[in-house]
Design an enzyme around this catalytic site. Structure first.
Site, short mmCIF file in Angstrom:
data_model
loop_
_atom_site.label_atom_id
_atom_site.label_comp_id
_atom_site.label_asym_id
_atom_site.label_seq_id
_atom_site.Cartn_x
_atom_site.Cartn_y
_atom_site.Cartn_z
CB SER A 28 20.41 -22.36 -33.26
OG SER A 28 19.07 -22.81 -33.06
CE1 TYR A 48 19.02 -20.95 -38.56
CE2 TYR A 48 17.86 -22.33 -36.99
CZ TYR A 48 18.58 -21.19 -37.27
OH TYR A 48 18.86 -20.27 -36.27
P1 NDP Z 1 16.77 -11.32 -36.80
O1 NDP Z 1 16.13 -11.72 -38.07
O2 NDP Z 1 16.07 -10.33 -35.92
O3 NDP Z 1 18.25 -10.78 -37.06
C1 NDP Z 1 19.08 -11.36 -38.04
C2 NDP Z 1 20.20 -10.39 -38.34
O4 NDP Z 1 21.09 -11.01 -39.28
C3 NDP Z 1 19.71 -9.11 -38.97
O5 NDP Z 1 20.41 -8.01 -38.43
C4 NDP Z 1 20.05 -9.27 -40.45
O6 NDP Z 1 20.35 -8.00 -41.01
C5 NDP Z 1 21.34 -10.11 -40.33
N1 NDP Z 1 21.66 -10.82 -41.56
C6 NDP Z 1 20.97 -11.83 -42.15
N2 NDP Z 1 21.59 -12.19 -43.29
C7 NDP Z 1 22.69 -11.39 -43.40
C8 NDP Z 1 23.71 -11.25 -44.37
N3 NDP Z 1 23.75 -12.01 -45.48
N4 NDP Z 1 24.69 -10.34 -44.16
C9 NDP Z 1 24.66 -9.55 -43.05
N5 NDP Z 1 23.71 -9.62 -42.12
C10 NDP Z 1 22.73 -10.52 -42.30
O7 NDP Z 1 16.99 -12.68 -36.01
P2 NDP Z 1 17.81 -13.05 -34.67
O8 NDP Z 1 18.32 -11.86 -34.00
O9 NDP Z 1 16.97 -13.98 -33.93
O10 NDP Z 1 19.01 -13.88 -35.33
C11 NDP Z 1 20.35 -13.65 -35.04
C12 NDP Z 1 21.08 -14.97 -35.05
O11 NDP Z 1 20.55 -15.80 -34.03
C13 NDP Z 1 20.95 -15.77 -36.33
O12 NDP Z 1 22.19 -16.36 -36.62
C14 NDP Z 1 19.91 -16.84 -35.98
O13 NDP Z 1 20.06 -17.97 -36.77
C15 NDP Z 1 20.25 -17.08 -34.55
N6 NDP Z 1 19.24 -17.68 -33.68
C16 NDP Z 1 17.98 -17.14 -33.54
C17 NDP Z 1 17.07 -17.71 -32.66
C18 NDP Z 1 15.67 -17.22 -32.51
O14 NDP Z 1 14.78 -17.97 -32.09
N7 NDP Z 1 15.40 -15.94 -32.77
C19 NDP Z 1 17.44 -18.84 -31.83
C20 NDP Z 1 18.78 -19.33 -32.06
C21 NDP Z 1 19.63 -18.74 -32.92
P3 NDP Z 1 20.03 -7.49 -42.50
O15 NDP Z 1 18.78 -8.20 -42.95
O16 NDP Z 1 19.87 -6.01 -42.32
O17 NDP Z 1 21.25 -7.85 -43.28
C1 8X3 Z 2 16.31 -20.69 -33.88
C2 8X3 Z 2 15.72 -21.62 -32.88
O1 8X3 Z 2 14.67 -23.88 -32.53
O2 8X3 Z 2 13.53 -22.29 -34.00
O3 8X3 Z 2 17.62 -21.02 -34.11
O4 8X3 Z 2 15.49 -23.44 -34.74
S1 8X3 Z 2 14.83 -22.87 -33.60
#
Ligand code: NDP
Ligand code: 8X3
Length: 256
Positions: free
Chosen positions: A143, A156
């Protein structure tokens, strides 16, 4: 590199980037393996990946915060395929936006478990299945939070900075194997991320994206496919991908 027929494992595939990646790699003709805790959601994603053209799709419950669950996933996977060509460590997210002064242990622990220890657990468990040949990939989802800290983001930002360190260390450790190791580091993207961060407060979550044209999950998934399909001698170490409206975490252009 043609991805057709390659085996792709995606963690956190029940929503957001992971779900979009399942469809995008499906469109590329891959065999797609999906892990997350919500099996019902994974099954819906699996149907979309099949419709997109995946060679085969295999959903299975996975909690990256549990060594037992990760090992059970790895054992199940070994019965399906001897090799994993691309591992996408995507599972994770943020819990809360509290300053250090009021940070909740449960939130901090959840972030460390899923984003940081989970990344090591899954990689350790699947590494024996990733062949030492040119073209394999371990692609970790970081991120912009791992590049610069912000108020309320101590844990985070810390775990995402940790993700960069894991990625860098692993690339050094695997040098010479042909396995590429890289990080994709998105900025603001409209997924379930903010709803999870704010514990289901969707009004607060919607404010994050108000007046902005954020990234969509598909934008990030397409970038993952682009990274994975580079020629075998090309490793994209790190890709930062942000909305045009977001110059930096704190500098976001919002329309009235
Ligand atoms: P979502 O919340 O839509 O997706 C997160 C996914 O992670 C879900 O499928 C959830 O599935 C899974 N997950 C969370 N905890 C666990 C666990 N303990 N075991 C297995 N699966 C898990 O968010 P995003 O798609 O945005 O996030 C995906 C990644 O991208 C994350 O690592 C997030 O930190 C990162 N990210 C997101 C950004 C944003 O602005 N959206 C920007 C930068 C990075 P379930 O709950 O079914 O287990
Ligand atoms: C998610 C993006 O900038 O909200 O990783 O932390 S930010």
């Amino acid at each position: 590199m043609n991805l057709s027929g390659r085996w792709i494992v995606i963690t956190g595939a029940s929503s957001g980037f992971g779900a979009a990646a399942a469809v995008a790699f499906g469109q590329a003709g891959c065999h797609v393996v999906l892990g997350a805790r919500r099996l019902d959601r994974l099954q819906q994603v699996a149907e979309s990946a099949v419709a997109a053209g995946a060679a085969s799709v295999h959903p299975h419950v996975l909690d990256v915060a549990s060594t037992e669950s990760v090992e059970a996933f790895a054992t199940w996977l070994a019965g399906i395929t001897p090799t994993v060509d691309v591992l996408i460590n995507n599972a994770g997210g943020a819990h809360g936006l509290d300053p250090v002064a009021t940070a909740q242990d449960a939130d901090v622990e959840a972030m460390v478990q899923s984003n940081f220890i989970g990344l090591i657990r899954v990689t350790r468990a699947l590494l024996p299945r990733i062949p030492h040949h040119a073209g394999a990939w371990i692609l970790n989802v970081g991120s912009i939070a791992g590049h610069a800290a912000y108020e309320g983001g101590a844990a985070y930002c810390g775990v995402k900075a940790g993700e960069r360190s894991i990625t860098q260390a692993l690339r050094l450790e695997l040098n010479g194997t042909g396995i590429r190791v890289g990080s994709i580091d998105p900025g603001m993207a409209e997924t379930e991320f903010s709803s999870v961060r704010f514990k289901g407060d969707d009004t607060r979550a919607a404010k994050v994206y108000a007046g902005v044209h954020p990234l969509q999950a598909q934008d990030v998934a397409e970038a993952m496919v682009w990274m994975a399909s580079r020629p075998a001698h090309v490793c994209i170490d790190e890709m930062v991908i942000k909305p045009t409206d977001q110059a930096a975490f704190h500098k976001v252009y919002r329309r009235a």
